[in-house]
Design an enzyme around this catalytic site. Structure first.
Site: not given
Length: 358
Positions: A79, A81, A209, A222, A226, A258
């Site tokens: 799914s 990207i 990100s 998150y 990253k 997305s």
């Protein structure tokens, strides 16, 4: 009778003084510099990527010339990207290895790739993979290498986001985010990298990100995962300076259309995110991937891919962090307030706030 001096004066034409000529040249240079800065400012206002990437898109190598015939392994290919990467790479003539947990979705993506390209069945390998099951990565990597005899590019795209406040979030959520986004990615990279070092050529592309070097509320775990990826691959790049044929590239997208928000972790490990939010203000997945392919074709070490005003935030974080902190605090406070009030925290800056849907 006219004197010789007077006659000589009449024979010499009036010429501008050197001071006047210097002032004229300086004025032209100043006007030219001001015009150049104005043009760059206008370009930046409409930019959707860092200026190095946009320069490569205009004047650099073309993805069709550099990626056709390459073997590319994409994680998170079911799914978002990853799926769009598969489609665009297939259209360029790249051979694909598609990995994610959902084998049925991978087969769907494979069928779409075959319909959109001249690739044959054997040119696309569906290889289910769970990044959190690190004990299986070595065997899966050997299967991938055995199928095509080599891997040119590994795209680390698998991962999940987060939508919860730190004070409400259990430690098991943070552990899952680090296991999946960071440790799973590192594990797979370590399985593939020795193969690339042995061949003397290869590319590892990791989708990070803008939160990999900035900060925003509702994504503490998150963002931490990253940041960890950014630090790891920045260090790894310096360790591989004796292997100039290997490129370590990091992609830092801003908001992109997305399913990542819908699949995001919440404050409880088993609780789904019920609010996907409005995605109208986000960059299209196709544009994001097209820019990624430009960066890959030109071996760029880092790419910022985002529309305004997020791209401006990237430059502020890099060059004017004091201003970035001030803006982040102001916007972050509003975002937290909207989240607590049950509003759509993601789109409230750009569209009319919407209440959460059940």
């Amino acid at each position: 009778m006219e004197s010789k001096l007077g006659y000589a004066k009449r024979q010499i034409p009036n010429r501008p003084s050197w001071d006047y000529m210097d002032w004229s040249v300086s004025s032209v240079l100043c006007y030219a510099a001001a015009l150049c800065l104005l043009v760059q400012l206008v370009r930046f206002l409409f930019a959707d990527a860092d200026l190095t990437l946009l320069w490569a898109a205009a004047f650099g190598s073309k993805p069709k010339d550099k990626l056709c015939g390459r073997v590319v392994w994409i994680t998170g290919a079911s799914s978002g990207i990853g799926e769009e990467l598969a489609y665009q790479l297939a259209s360029l003539g790249a051979f694909l290895i598609l990995s994610a947990r959902r084998e049925g979705e991978l087969e769907r993506v494979k069928r779409s790739c075959l319909e959109r390209s001249r690739l044959q069945e054997k040119d696309i390998l569906v290889l289910p993979l769970d990044l959190m099951e690190r004990g299986s990565h070595e065997a899966i990597a050997k299967t991938a290498i055995r199928h095509f005899d080599h891997i040119d590019i590994l795209v680390n795209n698998g991962g999940r986001s987060q939508r919860s406040l730190c004070l409400d979030t259990g430690m098991e959520v943070y552990e899952a985010l680090m296991d999946l986004n960071f440790l799973g990615t590192i594990s797979l990279t370590k399985c593939v990298l020795p193969h690339m070092v042995q061949r003397g050529v290869g590319m590892v592309v990791t989708v990070s990100s803008v939160m990999g070097f900035a900060g925003a509320p509702l994504a503490t775990g998150y963002s931490a995962s990253k940041h960890a990826l950014q630090g790891f691959f920045n260090c790894l790049r310096t360790e591989l300076t004796d292997h100039p044929g290997i490129t370590i590239s990091t992609v830092c997208p801003g908001p992109v259309v997305s399913q990542i928000v819908g699949n995001a972790f919440t404050e409880d490990l088993g609780k789904p995110n019920s609010n996907v939010g409005d995605q109208e203000y986000k960059m299209s997945t196709s544009r994001c991937v097209a820019l990624m392919l430009v960066g890959m074709a030109n071996h760029l070490k880092e790419m910022w891919i985002s529309q305004q005003p997020f791209l401006l935030f990237c430059y502020l974080w890099q060059y004017a962090p004091t201003w970035a902190w001030a803006l982040t605090d102001w916007l972050g406070r509003k975002r937290v307030q909207n989240f607590r009030a049950g509003l759509d925290a993601d789109s409230s800056y750009f569209t009319k706030p919407k209440t959460k849907t059940s």
